[in-house]
Design an enzyme around this catalytic site. Sequence first.
Site, mmCIF file in Angstrom:
data_model
loop_
_atom_site.group_PDB
_atom_site.id
_atom_site.type_symbol
_atom_site.label_atom_id
_atom_site.label_comp_id
_atom_site.label_asym_id
_atom_site.label_seq_id
_atom_site.Cartn_x
_atom_site.Cartn_y
_atom_site.Cartn_z
ATOM 1 N N SER A 120 0.697 -1.398 -0.160
ATOM 2 C CA SER A 120 0.089 0.134 0.027
ATOM 3 C C SER A 120 0.479 0.923 0.339
ATOM 4 O O SER A 120 1.427 1.412 0.610
ATOM 5 C CB SER A 120 -0.860 0.098 1.451
ATOM 6 O OG SER A 120 -1.537 1.439 1.433
ATOM 7 N N HIS A 156 -1.764 -1.707 -4.079
ATOM 8 C CA HIS A 156 -2.805 -1.593 -3.482
ATOM 9 C C HIS A 156 -3.041 0.206 -3.292
ATOM 10 O O HIS A 156 -1.929 0.699 -2.710
ATOM 11 C CB HIS A 156 -2.355 -2.225 -1.675
ATOM 12 C CG HIS A 156 -4.049 -1.828 -1.217
ATOM 13 N ND1 HIS A 156 -5.034 -2.699 -1.330
ATOM 14 C CD2 HIS A 156 -4.015 -0.935 -0.107
ATOM 15 C CE1 HIS A 156 -6.261 -2.663 -1.328
ATOM 16 N NE2 HIS A 156 -5.593 -1.615 0.451
ATOM 17 N N ASP A 197 -5.145 3.489 -1.096
ATOM 18 C CA ASP A 197 -5.947 3.163 -0.569
ATOM 19 C C ASP A 197 -6.743 4.723 -0.180
ATOM 20 O O ASP A 197 -6.316 5.910 -0.304
ATOM 21 C CB ASP A 197 -5.574 3.598 1.470
ATOM 22 C CG ASP A 197 -5.281 2.339 1.491
ATOM 23 O OD1 ASP A 197 -6.294 1.300 1.266
ATOM 24 O OD2 ASP A 197 -3.919 1.824 1.863
ATOM 25 N N MET A 222 -10.108 7.335 0.405
ATOM 26 C CA MET A 222 -10.303 7.885 1.673
ATOM 27 C C MET A 222 -11.589 8.808 1.053
ATOM 28 O O MET A 222 -10.937 9.951 1.380
ATOM 29 C CB MET A 222 -9.327 8.178 2.562
ATOM 30 C CG MET A 222 -8.487 6.824 3.042
ATOM 31 S SD MET A 222 -8.134 7.040 4.060
ATOM 32 C CE MET A 222 -6.548 5.520 4.512
ATOM 33 N N HIS A 241 -9.184 0.074 -2.909
ATOM 34 C CA HIS A 241 -9.263 0.216 -1.780
ATOM 35 C C HIS A 241 -10.368 1.683 -1.925
ATOM 36 O O HIS A 241 -9.441 2.440 -1.295
ATOM 37 C CB HIS A 241 -8.634 -0.534 -0.968
ATOM 38 C CG HIS A 241 -9.767 -0.113 0.725
ATOM 39 N ND1 HIS A 241 -8.906 -0.702 1.919
ATOM 40 C CD2 HIS A 241 -10.895 -0.726 0.588
ATOM 41 C CE1 HIS A 241 -9.288 -0.320 3.027
ATOM 42 N NE2 HIS A 241 -10.644 -0.939 1.983
ATOM 43 N N MET A 300 -12.822 3.237 0.363
ATOM 44 C CA MET A 300 -12.831 3.682 2.157
ATOM 45 C C MET A 300 -13.857 5.052 1.096
ATOM 46 O O MET A 300 -13.338 6.135 1.791
ATOM 47 C CB MET A 300 -11.741 3.820 3.023
ATOM 48 C CG MET A 300 -11.169 2.602 2.887
ATOM 49 S SD MET A 300 -9.967 3.066 3.876
ATOM 50 C CE MET A 300 -8.828 2.931 2.264
ATOM 51 N N MET A 355 -11.063 -6.454 6.470
ATOM 52 C CA MET A 355 -9.760 -5.334 7.282
ATOM 53 C C MET A 355 -9.453 -5.975 8.887
ATOM 54 O O MET A 355 -10.822 -6.289 9.709
ATOM 55 C CB MET A 355 -10.547 -4.277 7.843
ATOM 56 C CG MET A 355 -11.296 -4.022 5.704
ATOM 57 S SD MET A 355 -9.472 -3.043 5.064
ATOM 58 C CE MET A 355 -8.719 -1.868 6.512
ATOM 59 N N ASP A 413 -5.916 -6.779 5.268
ATOM 60 C CA ASP A 413 -5.288 -5.879 5.091
ATOM 61 C C ASP A 413 -5.273 -4.514 6.887
ATOM 62 O O ASP A 413 -6.486 -4.886 6.426
ATOM 63 C CB ASP A 413 -6.303 -4.341 3.970
ATOM 64 C CG ASP A 413 -5.532 -3.225 3.924
ATOM 65 O OD1 ASP A 413 -4.871 -2.369 4.206
ATOM 66 O OD2 ASP A 413 -6.476 -2.278 3.250
HETATM 67 C C1 DX5 Z 1 -6.339 1.350 5.872
HETATM 68 C C2 DX5 Z 1 -5.162 0.927 4.650
HETATM 69 C C3 DX5 Z 1 -4.239 0.480 4.657
HETATM 70 C C4 DX5 Z 1 -3.443 0.385 5.451
HETATM 71 C C5 DX5 Z 1 -2.565 -0.386 5.825
HETATM 72 O O1 DX5 Z 1 -6.909 1.997 6.301
HETATM 73 O O2 DX5 Z 1 -6.845 -0.125 4.460
HETATM 74 O O3 DX5 Z 1 -4.112 -0.649 3.715
HETATM 75 O O4 DX5 Z 1 -2.975 1.559 4.247
HETATM 76 O O5 DX5 Z 1 -0.922 0.117 5.964
HETATM 77 P P1 DX5 Z 1 -0.522 -0.961 6.965
HETATM 78 O O6 DX5 Z 1 0.333 -2.131 6.706
HETATM 79 O O7 DX5 Z 1 0.467 0.401 7.877
HETATM 80 O O8 DX5 Z 1 -1.471 -1.499 7.950
HETATM 81 ZN ZN ZN Z 2 -6.262 -0.751 2.173
#
Ligand code: DX5
Ligand code: ZN
Length: 230
Positions: free
Chosen positions: A12, A37, A39, A41, A70, A72, A141, A179
């Site tokens: 990620s 990956h 993320d 948000m 992903h 969110m 998650m 994740d």
């Molecule tokens: C959390 C994300 C993850 C995160 C993982 O909201 O969906 O993908 O970036 O990071 P680590 O491996 O540091 O927990």
């Molecule tokens: Zn993620």
Amino acid sequence: MSTKRPIKIAPSILTADFGRLADEVQAAEAGGADYIHLDVMDGRFVPNLSFGPSIVAAVRAATQLPLDVHLMIEDPDRYLADFAEAGATFLTVHVEACIHLHRTVQRITELGCRAGVTLNPATPVEALREIIPFVDMVLVMSVNPGFGAQRFIETATNKLRRVRRMVEELNPLCDVEVDGGIDTHNIDDVVRSGANVIVVGSAVFNSRAPVAENIAALRKAARGALWREI
Ligand code: DX5
Ligand code: ZN
């Protein structure tokens, strides 16, 4: 039933250096990453903001690897076409964010992407049952989404086992991804519990060691730990 398949590592970029994003992504590719990956948000579904389709497009231009996006975000249907156009390979949505989840999954597939669904730590596994036959990936998650570098929630391994059983029953070709909070200490546990796609953020992109070294250490820690029925 027992299934064996090689694991995939999906770094990620959340804790990568965004000033050198193309270099960071290329270092992950050269270091043996399987997916990148991303993320996304929105500051509403999760209490944090990250980035949108333009960063996905920038990463698309920097690597040949599949992009695992992903989302969110609330009401993700509004942006599916934008992320598909930006080059997403997988589009994963939260079951908590979609009123008409089947329609959303159908739309992702129509856009030419692989469809993933995910659930927050407190959402029961049963929320996946009706949609599993229609998706390519289920994401468990193991932290509350929104931030990198959080602590792994230990009950996630038990949840992974239950998700893996449901997937084997309903759609054996579907991937099971995990994740949040994964590092060299627990990657073996999550793989043994049924995950075959492993997202790793801060244990790959950090100031402690080069990206390739971190990926190699994760693979070594997971070596031989292919999923089997427990
Ligand atoms: C959390 C994300 C993850 C995160 C993982 O909201 O969906 O993908 O970036 O990071 P680590 O491996 O540091 O927990
Ligand atoms: Zn993620």
